[in-house]
Scaffold this motif. Structure first.
Motif, mmCIF file in Angstrom:
data_model
loop_
_atom_site.group_PDB
_atom_site.id
_atom_site.type_symbol
_atom_site.label_atom_id
_atom_site.label_comp_id
_atom_site.label_asym_id
_atom_site.label_seq_id
_atom_site.Cartn_x
_atom_site.Cartn_y
_atom_site.Cartn_z
ATOM 1 N N MET A 12 0.828 -1.209 0.000
ATOM 2 C CA MET A 12 0.000 0.000 0.000
ATOM 3 C C MET A 12 0.863 1.261 0.000
ATOM 4 S SD MET A 12 -3.083 -0.611 -0.326
ATOM 5 C CE MET A 12 -3.596 -2.236 -0.801
ATOM 6 N N ARG A 13 1.988 1.236 0.724
ATOM 7 C CA ARG A 13 2.884 2.395 0.730
ATOM 8 C C ARG A 13 3.475 2.636 -0.659
ATOM 9 N NH1 ARG A 13 5.963 1.618 6.519
ATOM 10 N NH2 ARG A 13 4.242 2.427 7.764
ATOM 11 N N LYS A 14 3.862 1.549 -1.320
ATOM 12 C CA LYS A 14 4.389 1.681 -2.682
ATOM 13 C C LYS A 14 3.322 2.218 -3.627
ATOM 14 C CE LYS A 14 8.039 -1.773 -2.558
ATOM 15 N NZ LYS A 14 8.591 -2.980 -3.176
ATOM 16 N N LEU A 15 2.096 1.761 -3.446
ATOM 17 C CA LEU A 15 0.992 2.235 -4.280
ATOM 18 C C LEU A 15 0.744 3.721 -4.055
ATOM 19 C CD1 LEU A 15 -1.333 1.656 -6.233
ATOM 20 C CD2 LEU A 15 -2.712 1.014 -4.265
ATOM 21 N N VAL A 16 0.736 4.150 -2.805
ATOM 22 C CA VAL A 16 0.537 5.569 -2.487
ATOM 23 C C VAL A 16 1.672 6.400 -3.062
ATOM 24 C CG1 VAL A 16 0.487 7.255 -0.598
ATOM 25 C CG2 VAL A 16 -0.890 5.165 -0.452
ATOM 26 N N GLN A 17 2.902 5.909 -2.951
ATOM 27 C CA GLN A 17 4.053 6.623 -3.511
ATOM 28 C C GLN A 17 3.903 6.756 -5.031
ATOM 29 O OE1 GLN A 17 7.773 4.593 -2.871
ATOM 30 N NE2 GLN A 17 8.989 6.350 -3.512
ATOM 31 N N GLN A 18 3.491 5.698 -5.701
ATOM 32 C CA GLN A 18 3.291 5.741 -7.148
ATOM 33 C C GLN A 18 2.174 6.717 -7.518
ATOM 34 O OE1 GLN A 18 5.136 4.411 -9.564
ATOM 35 N NE2 GLN A 18 3.822 5.280 -11.119
ATOM 36 N N LEU A 19 1.088 6.707 -6.778
ATOM 37 C CA LEU A 19 -0.023 7.618 -7.054
ATOM 38 C C LEU A 19 0.387 9.074 -6.840
ATOM 39 C CD1 LEU A 19 -2.990 5.617 -5.508
ATOM 40 C CD2 LEU A 19 -2.531 6.019 -7.936
ATOM 41 N N ARG A 20 1.194 9.332 -5.824
ATOM 42 C CA ARG A 20 1.692 10.697 -5.600
ATOM 43 C C ARG A 20 2.590 11.141 -6.753
ATOM 44 N NH1 ARG A 20 2.891 10.144 0.849
ATOM 45 N NH2 ARG A 20 0.770 10.662 1.520
ATOM 46 N N LEU A 21 3.416 10.241 -7.219
ATOM 47 C CA LEU A 21 4.293 10.546 -8.349
ATOM 48 C C LEU A 21 3.469 10.872 -9.591
ATOM 49 C CD1 LEU A 21 7.192 10.567 -9.580
ATOM 50 C CD2 LEU A 21 6.791 8.174 -10.155
ATOM 51 N N GLU A 22 2.467 10.059 -9.883
ATOM 52 C CA GLU A 22 1.612 10.283 -11.047
ATOM 53 C C GLU A 22 0.800 11.569 -10.906
ATOM 54 O OE1 GLU A 22 -0.685 6.783 -11.944
ATOM 55 O OE2 GLU A 22 1.094 5.520 -11.930
ATOM 56 N N ALA A 23 0.383 11.900 -9.698
ATOM 57 C CA ALA A 23 -0.392 13.116 -9.477
ATOM 58 C C ALA A 23 0.469 14.364 -9.671
ATOM 59 C CB ALA A 23 -0.996 13.103 -8.076
ATOM 60 N N SER A 24 1.775 14.250 -9.470
ATOM 61 C CA SER A 24 2.651 15.411 -9.603
ATOM 62 C C SER A 24 3.085 15.668 -11.050
ATOM 63 C CB SER A 24 3.891 15.232 -8.725
ATOM 64 O OG SER A 24 4.703 14.185 -9.235
ATOM 65 N N VAL A 25 2.762 14.764 -11.966
ATOM 66 C CA VAL A 25 3.141 14.942 -13.370
ATOM 67 C C VAL A 25 2.322 16.088 -13.972
ATOM 68 C CG1 VAL A 25 3.100 13.868 -15.657
ATOM 69 C CG2 VAL A 25 3.801 12.531 -13.676
ATOM 70 N N GLU A 26 3.028 16.989 -14.661
ATOM 71 C CA GLU A 26 2.341 18.126 -15.278
ATOM 72 C C GLU A 26 1.503 17.624 -16.454
ATOM 73 O OE1 GLU A 26 3.439 22.290 -17.547
ATOM 74 O OE2 GLU A 26 4.895 21.391 -16.189
ATOM 75 N N ARG A 27 0.272 18.035 -16.506
ATOM 76 C CA ARG A 27 -0.660 17.596 -17.545
ATOM 77 C C ARG A 27 -0.797 18.666 -18.619
ATOM 78 N NH1 ARG A 27 -0.945 12.417 -15.914
ATOM 79 N NH2 ARG A 27 -1.629 12.247 -13.781
ATOM 80 N N VAL A 28 -1.085 18.219 -19.834
ATOM 81 C CA VAL A 28 -1.335 19.117 -20.955
ATOM 82 C C VAL A 28 -2.727 18.802 -21.467
ATOM 83 C CG1 VAL A 28 -0.581 19.756 -23.275
ATOM 84 C CG2 VAL A 28 1.105 19.135 -21.563
ATOM 85 N N LYS A 29 -3.485 19.832 -21.786
ATOM 86 C CA LYS A 29 -4.824 19.602 -22.313
ATOM 87 C C LYS A 29 -4.738 18.878 -23.648
ATOM 88 C CE LYS A 29 -7.164 23.462 -20.103
ATOM 89 N NZ LYS A 29 -8.033 24.617 -20.285
ATOM 90 N N VAL A 30 -5.703 18.026 -23.904
ATOM 91 C CA VAL A 30 -5.713 17.252 -25.142
ATOM 92 C C VAL A 30 -5.740 18.178 -26.350
ATOM 93 C CG1 VAL A 30 -7.037 15.594 -26.523
ATOM 94 C CG2 VAL A 30 -6.795 15.250 -24.061
ATOM 95 N N SER A 31 -6.495 19.249 -26.283
ATOM 96 C CA SER A 31 -6.572 20.175 -27.410
ATOM 97 C C SER A 31 -5.201 20.796 -27.702
ATOM 98 C CB SER A 31 -7.601 21.268 -27.139
ATOM 99 O OG SER A 31 -7.283 21.965 -25.946
#
Length: 70
Positions: A12-31
């Motif tokens: 669960m700790r590894k999963l939370v760490q992975q989710l935090r990493l993915e949440a910190s990735v800068e997103r670009v709008k599809v358009s």
């Protein structure tokens, strides 16, 4: 704490760490991504061999020329 519980907690700790990493990735709008991709394709179309073709001198798949001896 049993071995299965500690393994579960570690997982669960590894999963939370992975989710935090993915949440910190800068997103670009599809358009915006689609517009950037379109611009890139248009700017590089002159280099795309599928669009402009392969010069016959550079084409390794051209039909071989046959020789005729008389």
């Amino acid at each position: 704490m049993s071995a299965s519980n500690s393994g579960s907690v570690l997982l669960m700790r590894k999963l939370v760490q992975q989710l935090r990493l993915e949440a910190s990735v800068e997103r670009v709008k599809v358009s915006q991504a689609a517009a950037d991709l379109k611009n890139f394709c248009l700017q590089n179309a002159h280099k795309d061999l599928l669009l402009v073709g392969v010069p016959s001198s550079d084409n390794p798949f051209r039909p071989p020329k046959s020789c005729l001896l008389l």
